[in-house]
Design an enzyme around this catalytic site. Structure first.
Site, PDB file in Angstrom:
ATOM      1  N   GLU A   9       0.906  -1.187  -0.124  1.00 53.40           N
ATOM      2  CA  GLU A   9       0.045   0.061  -0.013  1.00 53.40           C
ATOM      3  C   GLU A   9       0.854   1.305   0.011  1.00 53.40           C
ATOM      4  O   GLU A   9       2.213   1.103   0.504  1.00 53.40           O
ATOM      5  CB  GLU A   9      -0.984   0.028   1.159  1.00 53.40           C
ATOM      6  CG  GLU A   9      -1.893  -1.094   1.284  1.00 53.40           C
ATOM      7  CD  GLU A   9      -2.909  -1.059   0.199  1.00 53.40           C
ATOM      8  OE1 GLU A   9      -3.082  -0.339  -0.442  1.00 53.40           O
ATOM      9  OE2 GLU A   9      -3.269  -2.449   0.051  1.00 53.40           O
ATOM     10  N   GLU A  52      -7.385  10.821  -0.694  1.00 54.30           N
ATOM     11  CA  GLU A  52      -7.450   9.775  -1.841  1.00 54.30           C
ATOM     12  C   GLU A  52      -7.088   8.369  -1.505  1.00 54.30           C
ATOM     13  O   GLU A  52      -7.669   7.281  -1.644  1.00 54.30           O
ATOM     14  CB  GLU A  52      -6.989  10.033  -3.401  1.00 54.30           C
ATOM     15  CG  GLU A  52      -7.869  11.424  -3.863  1.00 54.30           C
ATOM     16  CD  GLU A  52      -7.202  12.666  -3.283  1.00 54.30           C
ATOM     17  OE1 GLU A  52      -6.335  12.575  -2.479  1.00 54.30           O
ATOM     18  OE2 GLU A  52      -7.592  13.601  -3.693  1.00 54.30           O
ATOM     19  N   HIS A  57      -7.093   2.806   1.689  1.00 56.62           N
ATOM     20  CA  HIS A  57      -6.683   1.813   2.692  1.00 56.62           C
ATOM     21  C   HIS A  57      -6.640   1.997   4.014  1.00 56.62           C
ATOM     22  O   HIS A  57      -6.531   1.422   5.010  1.00 56.62           O
ATOM     23  CB  HIS A  57      -5.112   1.365   2.502  1.00 56.62           C
ATOM     24  CG  HIS A  57      -4.226   2.600   2.303  1.00 56.62           C
ATOM     25  ND1 HIS A  57      -4.057   3.742   3.341  1.00 56.62           N
ATOM     26  CD2 HIS A  57      -3.448   3.112   1.366  1.00 56.62           C
ATOM     27  CE1 HIS A  57      -3.254   4.625   2.893  1.00 56.62           C
ATOM     28  NE2 HIS A  57      -2.903   4.432   1.857  1.00 56.62           N
ATOM     29  N   ASP A 155      -4.681  -8.883   1.017  1.00 55.55           N
ATOM     30  CA  ASP A 155      -4.457  -8.800  -0.261  1.00 55.55           C
ATOM     31  C   ASP A 155      -3.487  -9.929  -0.759  1.00 55.55           C
ATOM     32  O   ASP A 155      -3.770 -10.580  -2.005  1.00 55.55           O
ATOM     33  CB  ASP A 155      -4.280  -7.481  -1.007  1.00 55.55           C
ATOM     34  CG  ASP A 155      -5.380  -6.603  -0.821  1.00 55.55           C
ATOM     35  OD1 ASP A 155      -6.515  -6.913  -0.158  1.00 55.55           O
ATOM     36  OD2 ASP A 155      -5.344  -5.382  -1.348  1.00 55.55           O
TER      37      ASP A 155
END
Length: 236
Positions: A9, A52, A57, A155
């Protein structure tokens, strides 16, 4: 064969414009089977978190402020991935951020020839349709209900499952499963497959010692001894 399924991330989309790495999640697989070994770390990006990116996340500037810098975790990270192939969805994105961090601290970058890009694999296998991770989970009936926001370790776990289906390895595993030796454990128990490599214990010596210390505080007759076999006869 050992492989590492990896996800990251970040604070944005472009490391060349000042965006930074904030999370790395890795899953170790051996012969396309998860071993239980993982690597996960949050990283202080030394900058603010754009709204954003936070919406994607949920990692805030305040949360990351107390996390280690990349230079403080790089050795542990590189030791975990070693020289194994890296399985990444849209690999060029993640590796560009990792390599930007490595270049920033004057460390050798990761060669792109060791990358396995599952997005490219998915586009070849399923052309003309969306191949985001969520789409692939749906296509292969993989439960992604926990994925309310992006998270590197979750993920990577989902991608490890997708990868097995994407390359057709799950069918191979089912065929092999019918050929492996089955060990019967106990009368009436279901047969159990034996792992080639046992999972490493997850309970540390410190945790065992803390448990012993806690048990010692309960006295000579903790309540659960009443339920041990023969306890009722002894009490009578």
């Amino acid at each position: 064969m050992r492989e590492i399924v990896l996800d990251t991330e970040t604070t944005g989309l472009d490391p060349l414009r000042g965006d930074r790495l904030v999370e790395i999640g890795c899953i170790e697989i051996f012969n396309r089977m998860p071993t239980g070994q993982t690597y996960h770390v949050y990283i202080n990006p030394e900058r603010d978190m754009p709204a954003e990116a936070f919406a994607v996340h949920g990692l805030s500037t305040e949360f990351l402020a107390g996390k280690p810098l990349f230079t403080e975790v790089v050795d542990e990270f590189l030791a975990f991935i070693a020289d194994t192939p890296l399985v990444i969805h849209n690999a060029s994105f993640d590796i560009s951020f990792i390599n930007a961090e490595l270049e920033r601290i004057k460390r050798p970058v990761i060669a792109r020839d060791r990358l396995v890009d599952t997005l490219l694999l998915a586009r070849r296998k399923h052309p003309g349709v969306s191949n985001r991770l969520d789409d692939l989970c749906s296509r292969y009936s993989i439960d992604n209900s926990r994925r309310t926001k992006h998270g590197a370790l979750l993920d990577a776990e989902l991608l490890a499952e997708v990868y097995v289906d994407l390359i057709g390895a799950r069918q191979s595993q089912l065929i092999l499963a019918s050929e492996v030796t089955i060990t019967q454990v106990g009368h009436g128990d279901m047969p159990r497959r034996q792992r080639e490599i046992p999972l490493a214990p997850r309970v540390t010596d410190a945790e065992r010692e803390a448990h012993r210390a806690f048990i010692a505080t309960l006295g000579d007759k903790p309540i659960w001894t009443d339920y041990l076999p023969g306890a009722a006869e002894a009490a009578a």
